[in-house]
Design a protein around this motif. Structure first.
Motif, PDB file in Angstrom:
ATOM      1  N   ALA A 154       0.830  -1.206   0.000  1.00  0.00           N
ATOM      2  CA  ALA A 154       0.000   0.000   0.000  1.00  0.00           C
ATOM      3  C   ALA A 154       0.866   1.259   0.000  1.00  0.00           C
ATOM      4  CB  ALA A 154      -0.924  -0.009   1.227  1.00  0.00           C
ATOM      5  N   LEU A 155       1.980   1.222   0.708  1.00  0.00           N
ATOM      6  CA  LEU A 155       2.888   2.370   0.740  1.00  0.00           C
ATOM      7  C   LEU A 155       3.519   2.604  -0.633  1.00  0.00           C
ATOM      8  CD1 LEU A 155       4.713   1.790   4.172  1.00  0.00           C
ATOM      9  CD2 LEU A 155       2.713   3.215   3.698  1.00  0.00           C
ATOM     10  N   ARG A 156       3.887   1.522  -1.321  1.00  0.00           N
ATOM     11  CA  ARG A 156       4.458   1.659  -2.670  1.00  0.00           C
ATOM     12  C   ARG A 156       3.437   2.273  -3.624  1.00  0.00           C
ATOM     13  NH1 ARG A 156       9.245  -0.670  -2.970  1.00  0.00           N
ATOM     14  NH2 ARG A 156       9.767  -2.349  -1.490  1.00  0.00           N
ATOM     15  N   HIS A 157       2.198   1.836  -3.457  1.00  0.00           N
ATOM     16  CA  HIS A 157       1.130   2.386  -4.296  1.00  0.00           C
ATOM     17  C   HIS A 157       0.995   3.883  -4.058  1.00  0.00           C
ATOM     18  CE1 HIS A 157      -3.370   2.110  -5.660  1.00  0.00           C
ATOM     19  NE2 HIS A 157      -2.594   2.699  -6.557  1.00  0.00           N
ATOM     20  N   ALA A 158       1.086   4.302  -2.802  1.00  0.00           N
ATOM     21  CA  ALA A 158       0.982   5.728  -2.469  1.00  0.00           C
ATOM     22  C   ALA A 158       2.153   6.518  -3.057  1.00  0.00           C
ATOM     23  CB  ALA A 158       0.943   5.901  -0.954  1.00  0.00           C
ATOM     24  N   LEU A 159       3.343   5.919  -3.079  1.00  0.00           N
ATOM     25  CA  LEU A 159       4.522   6.590  -3.637  1.00  0.00           C
ATOM     26  C   LEU A 159       4.425   6.735  -5.150  1.00  0.00           C
ATOM     27  CD1 LEU A 159       7.341   4.881  -1.535  1.00  0.00           C
ATOM     28  CD2 LEU A 159       6.712   7.313  -1.475  1.00  0.00           C
ATOM     29  N   GLU A 160       3.692   5.819  -5.784  1.00  0.00           N
ATOM     30  CA  GLU A 160       3.586   5.833  -7.251  1.00  0.00           C
ATOM     31  C   GLU A 160       2.406   6.649  -7.752  1.00  0.00           C
ATOM     32  OE1 GLU A 160       3.273   1.709  -7.988  1.00  0.00           O
ATOM     33  OE2 GLU A 160       5.359   1.245  -7.458  1.00  0.00           O
ATOM     34  N   ASP A 161       1.384   6.820  -6.919  1.00  0.00           N
ATOM     35  CA  ASP A 161       0.157   7.489  -7.343  1.00  0.00           C
ATOM     36  C   ASP A 161       0.350   9.004  -7.327  1.00  0.00           C
ATOM     37  OD1 ASP A 161      -2.479   8.624  -7.478  1.00  0.00           O
ATOM     38  OD2 ASP A 161      -3.296   6.676  -6.878  1.00  0.00           O
ATOM     39  N   GLY A 162       0.353   9.615  -8.499  1.00  0.00           N
ATOM     40  CA  GLY A 162       0.547  11.064  -8.582  1.00  0.00           C
ATOM     41  C   GLY A 162      -0.721  11.846  -8.374  1.00  0.00           C
ATOM     42  N   GLU A 163      -1.887  11.182  -8.502  1.00  0.00           N
ATOM     43  CA  GLU A 163      -3.163  11.888  -8.369  1.00  0.00           C
ATOM     44  C   GLU A 163      -3.577  12.022  -6.901  1.00  0.00           C
ATOM     45  OE1 GLU A 163      -7.884  11.163  -9.436  1.00  0.00           O
ATOM     46  OE2 GLU A 163      -6.359   9.816 -10.259  1.00  0.00           O
ATOM     47  N   ARG A 164      -3.513  10.921  -6.155  1.00  0.00           N
ATOM     48  CA  ARG A 164      -3.987  10.946  -4.760  1.00  0.00           C
ATOM     49  C   ARG A 164      -2.864  10.736  -3.753  1.00  0.00           C
ATOM     50  NH1 ARG A 164      -8.023   6.555  -3.813  1.00  0.00           N
ATOM     51  NH2 ARG A 164      -6.560   5.333  -5.068  1.00  0.00           N
ATOM     52  N   GLY A 165      -1.715  10.299  -4.238  1.00  0.00           N
ATOM     53  CA  GLY A 165      -0.636   9.956  -3.328  1.00  0.00           C
ATOM     54  C   GLY A 165       0.540  10.910  -3.417  1.00  0.00           C
ATOM     55  N   LEU A 166       1.736  10.349  -3.281  1.00  0.00           N
ATOM     56  CA  LEU A 166       2.961  11.144  -3.236  1.00  0.00           C
ATOM     57  C   LEU A 166       3.757  11.049  -4.530  1.00  0.00           C
ATOM     58  CD1 LEU A 166       4.060  10.083   0.375  1.00  0.00           C
ATOM     59  CD2 LEU A 166       2.954  12.230  -0.290  1.00  0.00           C
ATOM     60  N   GLY A 167       3.172  10.439  -5.541  1.00  0.00           N
ATOM     61  CA  GLY A 167       3.860  10.314  -6.819  1.00  0.00           C
ATOM     62  C   GLY A 167       4.141  11.680  -7.444  1.00  0.00           C
ATOM     63  N   GLY A 168       5.243  11.781  -8.176  1.00  0.00           N
ATOM     64  CA  GLY A 168       5.598  13.044  -8.820  1.00  0.00           C
ATOM     65  C   GLY A 168       6.422  13.963  -7.941  1.00  0.00           C
ATOM     66  N   ARG A 169       6.631  13.587  -6.671  1.00  0.00           N
ATOM     67  CA  ARG A 169       7.411  14.441  -5.783  1.00  0.00           C
ATOM     68  C   ARG A 169       8.888  14.062  -5.782  1.00  0.00           C
ATOM     69  NH1 ARG A 169       4.429  15.475  -0.108  1.00  0.00           N
ATOM     70  NH2 ARG A 169       6.462  16.486   0.163  1.00  0.00           N
ATOM     71  N   GLY A 170       9.211  12.983  -6.485  1.00  0.00           N
ATOM     72  CA  GLY A 170      10.607  12.590  -6.590  1.00  0.00           C
ATOM     73  C   GLY A 170      11.200  12.077  -5.288  1.00  0.00           C
ATOM     74  N   LEU A 171      10.376  11.508  -4.431  1.00  0.00           N
ATOM     75  CA  LEU A 171      10.861  11.002  -3.146  1.00  0.00           C
ATOM     76  C   LEU A 171      11.752   9.786  -3.341  1.00  0.00           C
ATOM     77  CD1 LEU A 171       7.709  11.225  -0.857  1.00  0.00           C
ATOM     78  CD2 LEU A 171       9.877  12.409  -0.496  1.00  0.00           C
ATOM     79  N   GLN A 172      12.805   9.720  -2.555  1.00  0.00           N
ATOM     80  CA  GLN A 172      13.698   8.569  -2.601  1.00  0.00           C
ATOM     81  C   GLN A 172      13.581   7.802  -1.280  1.00  0.00           C
ATOM     82  OE1 GLN A 172      15.530   7.865  -5.391  1.00  0.00           O
ATOM     83  NE2 GLN A 172      14.453   9.636  -6.267  1.00  0.00           N
ATOM     84  N   VAL A 173      13.236   6.530  -1.372  1.00  0.00           N
ATOM     85  CA  VAL A 173      13.163   5.695  -0.179  1.00  0.00           C
ATOM     86  C   VAL A 173      13.497   4.273  -0.587  1.00  0.00           C
ATOM     87  CG1 VAL A 173      10.646   5.443  -0.485  1.00  0.00           C
ATOM     88  CG2 VAL A 173      11.689   4.867   1.701  1.00  0.00           C
ATOM     89  N   ASP A 174      14.414   3.648   0.128  1.00  0.00           N
ATOM     90  CA  ASP A 174      14.801   2.282  -0.255  1.00  0.00           C
ATOM     91  C   ASP A 174      13.879   1.261   0.405  1.00  0.00           C
ATOM     92  OD1 ASP A 174      15.699   1.777   2.386  1.00  0.00           O
ATOM     93  OD2 ASP A 174      17.684   2.555   1.919  1.00  0.00           O
ATOM     94  N   ASP A 175      14.014   0.021  -0.043  1.00  0.00           N
ATOM     95  CA  ASP A 175      13.119  -1.051   0.423  1.00  0.00           C
ATOM     96  C   ASP A 175      13.194  -1.243   1.938  1.00  0.00           C
ATOM     97  OD1 ASP A 175      12.441  -1.393  -2.162  1.00  0.00           O
ATOM     98  OD2 ASP A 175      13.668  -3.190  -2.508  1.00  0.00           O
TER      99      ASP A 175
END
Length: 431
Positions: A154-175
């Motif tokens: 679910a967290l990965r989905h939030a990082l990838e979703d640019g419409e409702r999540g954090l996608g597009g912000r260029g965040l870097q976080v490792d596994d």
């Protein structure tokens, strides 16, 4: 980031897997009234929203924490008008266990008429918190805490979703960092998303969620624990049963879990004192004194120093010999008290402090045990005449009770032998 389809839901594979009965009924639009029982952040509200979406029904929500009976009646009245127009209403009642019996009863006629599809959400055991009339009209679905792997998804989905999540912000976080957040969420997807959002804000636009940032975000995090709810009683049960089954490592874990969750250490000291009496018993009488001492030590030292005394106690209780023989014996004696009623004390056992009482036969025939051979008057009974001799206490062959068993077995055998001997003149032919 709330899921918009059943496919987007994480966790709850058993409940909403493609071949499950609930999944099939939701997709067919034939939903039923239900109670969703599960921990926070497991998807209860999401599932209710999806029920309404797939059934093309109106979704209305009330919170038992905030709403009173007038608000509930208004929502039910609106649902009635909607029903008359041919449209269904899914009424989601959050924290339904906080409604009292009268408030819960208000839903019953509307559920029966089909005015509403009732969906109650609770973190507490419905068997204890909801009245039987409401439960009989609803199916209870048990929802589980979401696994760390599913929360990570679910967290990965939030990082990838640019419409409702954090996608597009260029965040870097490792596994590894993402997994730490998922574990810290402790089964709560909502909590995991909140932690990720805080970490993202601290890292800034296009930044990296570093170990230093996570250390700040995850500091002082707490585990799920309800001091008065189902989880509380499950954990104290686990602690007690781990002691009983002589597993000091498991017992120590549950003690640490409860202390970590904020359980009152004095409550734990009291419960462990009960364990010393109920489960260790006379197999090791030192356990009771050690329990009282640990209780007293915590009372004097407080937390955290006094918690070590409780830890030592739980290790000892779990490691030492066990016996519930005294516990069972007392229960058997109480049952006989209830069955036989108020029996007279035998004359030989009565006290005779006055001349009149002696003349009436009080204490007549009593044998002073210290004057008898072996220090025990074997012929003498200690029970009311109507009951005869009874045996309640059966020592186990463990710990110090082994010695008690050897002694009592010998005494009981000797007493039985004395009582079987014929009295003088008894059993002889006359003439």
């Amino acid at each position: 980031m709330r899921p918009r389809t059943l496919e987007e839901m994480v966790g709850q594979r058993r409940l909403v897997s493609p071949d499950s009965a609930l999944r099939q009924s939701i997709e067919a639009g034939s939903v039923h009234s239900m109670v969703l029982w599960g921990p926070p952040g497991c998807g209860k509200t999401t599932l209710a929203l999806l029920l309404a979406k797939y059934a093309d029904a109106e979704f209305r929500s009330v919170s038992a924490v905030l709403a009173g009976l007038p608000e509930v009646r208004q929502v039910l009245a609106e649902a009635g008008h909607r029903f008359a127009e041919g449209r269904r209403t899914v009424l989601f009642v959050d924290e339904v266990h906080r409604f009292n019996k009268a408030q819960q009863d208000a839903f019953l006629p509307h559920i029966e008429r089909g005015t509403i599809v009732f969906v109650g959400a609770t973190t507490e055991n419905p068997s204890f918190e909801l009245n039987s009339a409401l439960l009989s009209r609803c199916r209870v679905h048990v929802m589980e805490a979401v696994s760390a792997d599913d929360i990570e998804a679910a967290l990965r989905h939030a990082l990838e979703d640019g419409e409702r999540g954090l996608g597009g912000r260029g965040l870097q976080v490792d596994d590894a960092q993402l997994h730490l957040i998922a574990v810290a969420a402790d089964g709560d997807v909502r909590r995991g998303l909140t932690l990720l959002e805080i970490a993202a804000e601290l890292s800034g636009e296009g930044g990296s969620i570093t170990g230093e940032i996570l250390e700040q975000v995850l500091a002082d995090r707490t585990r799920r624990f309800d001091k008065g709810g189902e989880q509380f009683y499950d954990q104290i049960s686990a602690l007690h049963k781990s002691v009983r089954s002589s597993n000091p490592d498991a017992a120590l874990y549950w003690l640490a879990r409860m202390l970590d969750g904020g359980c009152d250490p004095i409550y734990l000291a009291r419960r462990m004192t009960r364990m010393a009496v109920e489960d260790v018993g006379l197999a090791d009488p030192r356990a009771l004194q050690m329990a009282v001492d640990a209780w007293d030590t915590y009372d004097r030292l407080g937390s955290p120093e006094g918690e070590l005394a409780l830890a030592q106690l739980v290790i000892y209780l779990a490691s030492t010999a066990k016996s519930n023989a005294a516990y069972k014996a007392f229960g058997a004696a109480k049952r006989d008290v209830a069955e036989y009623g108020t029996q007279e004390v035998p004359m030989h056992l009565r006290n005779a402090p006055t001349k009149l009482m002696k003349e009436l036969g009080y204490s007549k025939g009593y044998q002073y045990d210290h004057d008898s051979e072996g220090g025990v008057a074997l012929e003498q009974t200690g029970f009311p005449d109507a009951m005869g001799e009874r045996v309640y206490y059966h020592p186990v062959e463990r710990g110090m009770e082994l010695r008690l068993k050897e002694k009592l077995d010998g005494l009981r055998k000797a007493r039985a032998g004395v009582r079987r001997k014929p009295a003088r003149g008894e059993g002889r032919d006359e003439g």
